[in-house]
Structures are given as structure tokens and as C-alpha cells.
Scaffold this motif. Sequence first.
Motif, short mmCIF file in Angstrom:
data_model
loop_
_atom_site.label_atom_id
_atom_site.label_comp_id
_atom_site.label_asym_id
_atom_site.label_seq_id
_atom_site.Cartn_x
_atom_site.Cartn_y
_atom_site.Cartn_z
N TYR A 155 50.97 37.03 35.54
CA TYR A 155 51.68 37.68 34.32
C TYR A 155 52.94 38.20 34.94
O TYR A 155 53.29 38.93 35.82
CB TYR A 155 51.05 38.81 33.62
N GLU A 156 54.18 37.70 34.36
CA GLU A 156 55.62 37.99 34.72
C GLU A 156 56.15 39.06 33.85
O GLU A 156 56.48 38.86 32.62
CB GLU A 156 56.59 36.95 34.55
N LEU A 157 56.17 40.17 34.34
CA LEU A 157 56.60 41.40 33.61
C LEU A 157 57.90 41.34 33.29
O LEU A 157 58.62 41.72 32.49
CB LEU A 157 56.30 42.74 34.39
N LEU A 202 45.78 38.39 39.04
CA LEU A 202 44.41 38.74 39.13
C LEU A 202 43.41 37.70 39.61
O LEU A 202 43.68 36.57 39.31
CB LEU A 202 43.79 39.35 37.69
N HIS A 203 42.91 37.86 40.99
CA HIS A 203 42.08 36.93 41.36
C HIS A 203 40.48 37.41 41.58
O HIS A 203 40.24 38.50 41.95
CB HIS A 203 42.80 36.81 43.02
N TYR A 204 39.81 36.69 40.91
CA TYR A 204 38.42 36.69 40.93
C TYR A 204 37.51 35.48 41.84
O TYR A 204 38.00 34.40 41.54
CB TYR A 204 37.82 37.13 39.55
N GLN A 205 36.67 35.75 42.49
CA GLN A 205 35.72 34.85 43.24
C GLN A 205 34.38 35.50 42.80
O GLN A 205 33.92 36.39 43.08
CB GLN A 205 36.05 34.72 44.63
N LEU A 240 43.81 42.68 42.30
CA LEU A 240 44.87 42.74 41.49
C LEU A 240 46.03 42.71 42.38
O LEU A 240 46.16 43.71 43.39
CB LEU A 240 44.81 43.99 40.67
N SER A 241 47.21 41.99 42.19
CA SER A 241 48.18 41.93 43.14
C SER A 241 49.40 42.11 42.45
O SER A 241 49.46 41.77 41.08
CB SER A 241 48.11 40.52 43.89
N THR A 261 48.28 44.69 47.07
CA THR A 261 47.09 44.16 46.38
C THR A 261 45.84 45.20 46.70
O THR A 261 46.10 45.98 47.70
CB THR A 261 46.66 43.02 47.16
N VAL A 262 45.00 45.55 45.60
CA VAL A 262 43.96 46.37 45.74
C VAL A 262 42.92 45.47 45.02
O VAL A 262 43.31 44.67 44.36
CB VAL A 262 44.00 47.79 44.69
#
Length: 191
Positions: free
Chosen positions: A1-3, A11-14, A48-49, A63-64
Motif C-alpha cells: 500500500y503506497e501511503l 504485508l507478507h503472510y506465509q 508488516l513492513s 519490519t515487525v
Amino acid sequence: YELTERTRFGLHYQSEVKPKYDGDLRVKPSGLDVNTKTELDMAQYARLSMHHDLDQHWGLNFTVGCEYWSELDNVFISTSNREGGIPTKWRDTYHYAWGAEYRPDSKWAFTGGVAYDTNPVDARDRTPELPVDRQIHYAAGSQYQFSDKLALGGYLNYTDLGRARIEARNYSGKYKNNSVLQLSFFLDWKF
């Protein structure tokens, strides 16, 4: 998402990965051959980055995340005449990372960063076959953009996996060297 033009989030999910191993095992001194199967659930994770460009040359990354290692409650082992699980008593971990990117011109990009993952298991519950402790990752890399469609790059990653001290009821010890060194290259071709 470009703020904004300079700040974006991702957001990265595996999902959980469930590798299965099987093969033949020879039990000594009896010479008995046993067919064996093992299942090891690898944790699902979410991260979340954020990337922020300070100016045309410098960018920052944060990143967290969380990894759900508590799902690895047993390492399942099965043979032709028995089956069972080795309990792990692992807990969920947290991931924190920060990095910087330097772009001297439109062709080159240089990156570096540090990440920290919390410890998933206490010394009394750690096993020698999975010597996992807290982890500190160090990375550096570069990329060269040949054109809008072609880029070439590489990274050097060093991971300190901690002492992985074991204080189990029947055995104890620690590893002299518990680290990983990785060198990777990539080619990004858009068509």
C-alpha cells in the motif's frame, strides 16, 4: 500500500508448511531394517513492513512480525511397527528488522540491515536435532538495474543462531558454532 510517494507498507503472510520425510532405517546391532516416516510442521508467519525514502538516495526499511511456532507441538515419527511424537514445547516468536538502502544513481542500489528473532524454546526443552535459539541476522547486498525490465543482484547473509544451550533432564551441552552463512544471487527479468 503506497501511503505517499515516499512511504509504502506491505504485508507478507506465509502459511504453514508440512514437509514429510520417509526412508529406511537400519537398527544396530540387530541389523533390523525399519521403514520410517517423519512429519515436521513449519510455522506460519505474518510480517508488516514499511519503506520510507528520505531523499532520492537514501531509504529506510522496518519490519515487525510474528511466527507461530507453538503449532509445532510434536515432531511425528512413524515406523512399520510403531509411531509417536517427540514433544517440542515451542512458543510463538517475534521478528524485528531494520535496514537502509542507498541509491547513488538510477542503476545501482546497495542495501544492508539487521533482524532479530526471539527464542522459541527454553534450554530445558531444546533438543539436539533442532538447536534453535534467538537469532540475529545480518545482511548486505547490491543490485544493478540494466533496464526497466532487467536487474541483477546478490546478497550476503550471516545468521547467528545463538548458543542453543541444552539443559534437558538426561543430557546437556551447547554448540561451539551455531550459525549460517548464505550467498545468493538473483536475476529479475520482467516481460
